[in-house]
Design an enzyme around this catalytic site. Structure first.
Site, short mmCIF file in Angstrom:
data_model
loop_
_atom_site.label_atom_id
_atom_site.label_comp_id
_atom_site.label_asym_id
_atom_site.label_seq_id
_atom_site.Cartn_x
_atom_site.Cartn_y
_atom_site.Cartn_z
N GLU A 282 12.34 -0.10 -19.36
CA GLU A 282 11.42 0.99 -19.67
C GLU A 282 9.98 0.47 -19.77
OE1 GLU A 282 12.73 5.01 -21.95
OE2 GLU A 282 12.52 3.27 -23.23
N HIS A 303 35.28 -11.96 -12.74
CA HIS A 303 36.40 -11.42 -11.96
C HIS A 303 36.08 -10.04 -11.40
CE1 HIS A 303 38.96 -14.76 -13.35
NE2 HIS A 303 38.14 -14.70 -14.39
N LYS A 417 13.60 15.69 -18.27
CA LYS A 417 13.54 16.62 -19.41
C LYS A 417 13.01 17.98 -18.96
CE LYS A 417 12.71 13.00 -22.84
NZ LYS A 417 11.77 12.41 -23.77
O1 PA5 Z 1 11.38 3.47 -26.13
C1 PA5 Z 1 11.21 4.67 -26.24
O2 PA5 Z 1 10.14 5.16 -26.63
C2 PA5 Z 1 12.32 5.67 -25.93
O3 PA5 Z 1 13.45 5.04 -25.42
C3 PA5 Z 1 12.70 6.43 -27.19
O4 PA5 Z 1 13.15 5.52 -28.16
C4 PA5 Z 1 13.79 7.47 -26.92
O5 PA5 Z 1 13.40 8.32 -25.89
C5 PA5 Z 1 14.07 8.29 -28.19
O6 PA5 Z 1 12.90 8.90 -28.62
P1 PA5 Z 1 12.75 9.51 -30.06
O7 PA5 Z 1 12.91 8.41 -31.05
O8 PA5 Z 1 11.37 10.11 -30.09
O9 PA5 Z 1 13.83 10.55 -30.21
#
Ligand code: PA5
Length: 431
Positions: A282, A303, A417
């Site tokens: 990410e 394996h 989303k």
């Molecule tokens: O690293 C990030 O920002 C995302 O992976 C969030 O942790 C994830 O989308 C969850 O978001 P939130 O804590 O706002 O529900």
């Protein structure tokens, strides 16, 4: 102190790394320290270990203690960075079978949308005393919000007016639906700091509270991370193994190796792979750039994926994580008939053979043209896991900056989303 992480590799010498990356690493380091790098508003994770040890540890432990006394099972609701860190560390530090004795069982929800999972979870908790920790930095993420709506209704049905004593919310200090709900319903709550993004939040109450409930020594975890902050505070790549790892990754990418496989030989480490994948995936995968983070759990995956790694398309490199196992071992027994031919191993333990397998695998994959990095991370305990977490966080930030992207945003996550909201006809949504 001597770094518990030793980085072994034969790709570039430290002085070659220094001459290729040294100046850029130093510049980026100084920008991070001065708060002038891109996304510098989200650099708060660098101070967390010390800040939390000094200011927040006691309140986290106190709330954890309350939950531990009132619940046999604690459901932790969250997704992405609000879930993976706690789950990864819980798995890596827990026994393989059964829960840590004397601790509530910690289970997770809100990281999927399976109605079957939720239905079975509700059945599973029905004969146990329950508490809920709901985590969402934004307070608006659909998956955990749905899970919390269902679990809140369940808790109210079971515990009536004392429900709020069994719920803890971890979210933004002032905005988002979860903050409003927590304030209105008087849930105990913790704040995810503004300057710490989800995937860098494991050393805030987001990770620490569920872990403390599960019986993990969060003080040792934080101490390991704090020592890592000190260890990796130098701009000099020659004496900073986290920056060496970041530079090596970028070097390999420039050479055409655009897939990194994290490989470990301890089944307990499998969920940690997922935390690492989120952290790097990410943070780096944007603007058409990035190294694709993958993982294998050896020897199981020797394996299945071993053939590809040894012999498939040559665009991957492997980072091995090596622990000193500290939770028991098993000897190989000798037999009189030796029908299976294994008596030659009877002076060895399984962990010793596992270690030989690691070296045998590395030798084979290197011969097959896979560049290798080995991270020796020391003992398999809370201190060294805390240290490793910060090692990966700081190297991830450096690596993303070397790549030329902002490590701390995730614009691509919004696309699906919007489609969900359009397809589910969310009121007021204009796609
Ligand atoms: O690293 C990030 O920002 C995302 O992976 C969030 O942790 C994830 O989308 C969850 O978001 P939130 O804590 O706002 O529900």
């Amino acid at each position: 102190m001597v770094s518990p992480i030793i980085i072994n590799q034969s790709i570039l010498t430290v002085s070659e790394l220094d001459s290729v990356f040294g100046k850029r690493v130093e510049k980026i380091h100084n920008e991070m320290v001065n708060g002038t790098s891109i996304g510098a508003d989200f650099l708060g994770w660098r101070n967390l270990p010390e800040e939390v040890l000094e200011n927040e540890l006691e309140s986290v432990l106190a709330v954890a203690d309350k939950l531990r006394k009132s619940a046999e099972i604690v459901v932790v609701i969250g997704v992405g960075g609000s879930y993976l860190g706690a789950k990864a560390i819980q798995d890596v530090l827990s026994p393989y079978f059964g829960q840590n004795t004397g601790n509530p069982e910690v289970i997770f929800a809100g990281h999927n949308l399976s109605g079957t999972y939720m239905k079975q979870l509700l059945q599973y908790i029905s004969d146990k005393e329950v508490a809920v920790i709901v985590i969402s930095k934004s307070g608006t993420t659909t998956e955990p919000a749905i899970a919390f709506r269902i679990l809140l209704e369940y808790m109210e049905g079971r515990y009536g007016s004392s429900t709020s004593e069994r719920i803890v919310a971890i979210t933004d200090k002032s905005v988002g639906a979860l903050r409003e709900l927590a304030n209105r319903s008087e849930f105990a709550s913790f704040v995810v700091p503004d300057d710490v993004g989800g995937r860098f939040s494991v050393l805030t109450p987001v990770g620490l509270l569920p872990l403390a409930v599960a019986g993990v020594d969060i003080e040792q975890l934080l101490k390991g991370a704090k020592d890592a902050v000190a260890e990796f505070s130098t701009a000099d790549i020659a004496s900073n193994s986290a920056y060496q790892y970041a530079a090596l990754r970028n070097h390999l990418l420039n050479e055409g190796f655009d897939i990194e496989i994290l490989a470990s030989f301890s089944p307990r480490f499998a969920t940690f792979h997922e935390w690492w994948k989120q952290l790097f995936g990410e943070s780096e995968g944007k603007d058409g750039k990035g190294i694709f983070p993958a993982s294998v759990a050896y020897p199981t995956d020797l394996h299945s994926m071993g053939q590809f790694v040894q012999d498939g398309r040559r665009e991957l490199f492997e980072t091995f994580v090596q622990f000193i196992e500290s939770m028991g071992d098993n000897a190989i027994p000798s037999t009189t008939d030796n029908l299976d031919g294994l008596n030659y191993l009877s002076d060895k333990t399984m962990n010793e053979i596992n270690e030989v397998t690691l070296h045998a695998t590395m030798e084979a994959h290197e011969a097959g043209g896979v560049p290798l990095i080995l991270l020796k991370v020391g003992n398999h305990d809370a201190y060294h896991i805390g240290y490793l977490i910060y090692f990966f966080e700081i190297s991830c930030a450096m690596s993303a900056y070397l790549l030329g992207v902002n490590p701390f945003d995730q614009p691509g996550v919004e696309e699906y989303k919007k489609n969900i909201f359009r397809m589910l006809e969310k009121p007021g949504f204009v796609g």
